[in-house]
Design an enzyme around this catalytic site. Structure first.
Site, PDB file in Angstrom:
ATOM      1  CB  SER A 410      -0.886   0.005   1.248  1.00  8.17           C
ATOM      2  OG  SER A 410      -1.483   1.264   1.461  1.00  8.17           O
ATOM      3  CE1 TYR A 422      -4.196  -1.878   4.803  1.00  5.47           C
ATOM      4  CE2 TYR A 422      -3.207   0.298   4.594  1.00  5.47           C
ATOM      5  CZ  TYR A 422      -3.731  -0.834   4.010  1.00  5.47           C
ATOM      6  OH  TYR A 422      -3.783  -0.946   2.645  1.00  5.47           O
TER       7      TYR A 422
END
Length: 563
Positions: A410, A422
């Site tokens: 990401s 995350y």
């Protein structure tokens, strides 16, 4: 012009030199808590601060280490035994620190405890080898920090996290580099969370120093043990000479000479795609689901792993016989072993052309202080540990086909824009991908990393964002809620909602990048689909850290108890 630029840079470093030499007053009244003080950096730092007159609270893993430290220091220094992998031990140490510091709070928290072994070629290791290092170096840092943070905020002090130069450049396999990449992500997001509270967060990134974290004789023995545990197939592919040769790292830098050259590479496709197998995780929806459909349209043989029976049935109905599905929970080793055997039965001797690690979750996320260790673990187990476990089980088949591994990271794996597991997990994915790419280069296996910007998928779950944030807010202790304030919660939640609403719904840019990594003869190392990835997140990752912090701090609100 150049002279002006040189003068500005010179003034910047002069100002920096001056500021870094300004010492805090009343050091003798300030408490510092240091983990990992048995030996090495922690032990030496505890003695140095004790000599300066500070009140040092030193945490040691063993009673023997604590005794030796007390003998070599003054009566001001006090010790406690602490195992950073044990929640009860951390809770007891936190209570002990609270009793010592009282109302003045904790001036400094130094997260120094760490291990490096087992370290070896990734394919020689097991999931448990990675988890063992992650629990100490990353999850231990997170849990200790979350436990002591209220005391640090009370003193408007600082947090010092020991990372490593290998938290910037993944040069070896195993959990060490991955954990240090994660420490970088956690420290970056925590620093931005605590900026308005007057708390400073510093990261130490030492090079190679000789400490007890890596005794040479123990390292050699551990390397031999890992070699002995490796399968006969792995030993044959690496060969005895690999073990006998000294550890080395090789890096290659590729520079595109022209746009035409890159265009030619992108159009240079692999032949006989209809005979090649691709295994994709997380195919219930989102990127994995769309990619599976695209590859079927190309005529490839797709093995799609879904978490739910409903997701598998729907995907099977919407595609052709060339796609087959299996249920897979990437957090369970038994499920992964069963899926690996199923894939082996499907691909036979030709091997697996591509492994796409796409399964992931995004929640819980939010300011780090609002979360618990379990919130971090929930995300890390899927996004990082699950990805590692799947890769290790599928790697022999990928090597047989001289194929490729495609890992979904990401933009949050390059710059930590939000707290929680995350970004920490995606920084870890970057580290694992970098190290395994260098290891597999000689086997003809290519590894690509997908770093998309903000796209609208079901990674955030079906429950509303406001509901999830409300639950996080309500479970906070009153003291923490008061320090942030209701206005902060309202604005922060609205900002996150706006980010989600602005997310790009057309996910084909991402799946086209994933497809290119699978079918191109010359796949890129990194793909950055999305304008926000190219124009916002990548520049933020390249800027000096204070500049990045300043830009990101403009977006989120000030807490009620800010300075």
């Amino acid at each position: 012009m150049w002279l002006s630029l040189v003068v500005l840079v010179g003034l910047y470093y002069l100002l920096r030199w001056y500021r870094e030499r300004q010492v805090v007053s009343h050091l003798q009244d300030k408490y510092v808590f240091i983990t990992g003080c048995d030996t090495g950096f922690g032990n030496l730092l505890a003695r140095q601060l004790d000599m300066k007159g500070m009140r040092v609270l030193a945490a040691c893993l063993t009673e023997e280490g604590a005794k030796q430290l007390r003998v070599r220091t003054s009566e001001r220094l006090e010790t406690v035994t602490l195992d950073v992998t044990n929640t009860e031990s951390i809770a007891a140490a936190t209570q002990w620190v609270k009793e010592h510091v009282g109302e003045r709070g904790l001036w400094g928290l130094v997260n120094n405890a760490g291990i490096i072994i087992p370290t070896a070629a990734n394919e020689w290791l097991t999931k448990q080898d990675f988890v063992r290092v992650l629990e100490v170096n990353l999850l231990g840092v997170i849990e200790v920090t979350l436990s002591l943070l209220p005391l640090v905020r009370k003193a408007r002090g600082r947090v010092v996290n020991v990372a490593s130069i290998l938290g910037r450049l993944s040069l070896c396999g195993g959990g060490y580099c991955i954990s240090k990449y994660g420490v970088e992500a956690f420290s970056d997001s925590l620093r931005r969370d605590l900026f308005y509270f007057g708390v400073k967060v510093a990261i130490i990134e030492p090079g190679f120093f000789r400490t007890n974290i890596l005794p040479l004789e123990r390292f050699s023995q551990t390397l031999k043990n890992q070699w002995n545990q490796a399968s006969s197939e792995v030993k044959e592919t690496y060969g005895e000479k690999f073990l006998a040769s000294p550890p080395h790292c090789s890096m290659a830098a590729l520079t595109d000479l022209s746009f035409m050259y890159r265009w030619f590479k992108n159009c240079n496709l692999v032949r006989n795609l209809s005979e090649k197998y691709v295994f994709i995780t997380g195919c219930d929806s989102g990127f994995g689901n769309q990619l599976a459909r695209q590859l079927v349209d190309r005529g490839m043989r797709v093995l799609a792993a879904c978490l739910t029976e409903e997701g598998a049935q729907k995907l099977q109905q919407d595609t052709s016989y060339q796609l087959q599905t299996i249920l897979l929970d990437v957090t369970k080793t038994e499920s992964i072993k069963a899926a690996a055997q199923w894939v082996r039965d499907q691909v036979g001797e030709q091997g697996l052309w591509a492994l796409v690690n796409n399964a992931g979750v995004g929640l819980p996320s939010g300011p780090n202080e609002w979360l618990t260790k379990e919130d971090f673990v929930k995300v890390i187990n899927v996004n990082l540990v699950g990805l590692i476990d799947v890769t290790l089980h599928m790697l022999p088949m990928v090597k047989k086909a001289r194929g490729r591994v495609v890992n979904m990271s990401s933009s949050g794996g390059r710059v930590a824009v939000i707290g929680g597991g995350y970004c920490v997990s995606k920084f870890g994915v970057e580290a694992f991908s970098d190290s395994i790419r260098r290891e597999l280069h000689y086997f003809g296996v290519k590894v690509s990393i997908i770093e998309p910007g903000n796209y609208r998928t079901s990674i955030l779950g079906k429950e509303g964002l406001e509901t999830r944030m409300q639950k996080l807010w309500e479970r906070l202790p009153p003291e923490t809620r008061d320090s942030y304030g209701e206005e902060y919660f309202r604005i922060y939640t609205n900002k996150l909602k706006n980010m989600m609403q602005l997310a790009e719904p057309r996910i084909k840019d991402v799946t086209n990048s994933m497809e290119h990594a699978i079918v191109s003869r010359s796949p890129r190392v990194r793909y950055n689909p999305g304008l926000d990835a190219k124009l916002l997140y990548l520049p933020l990752a390249k800027f000096p850290t204070p500049v990045t912090d300043f830009i990101l701090s403009r977006y989120f609100p000030r807490p009620a108890d800010s300075v």
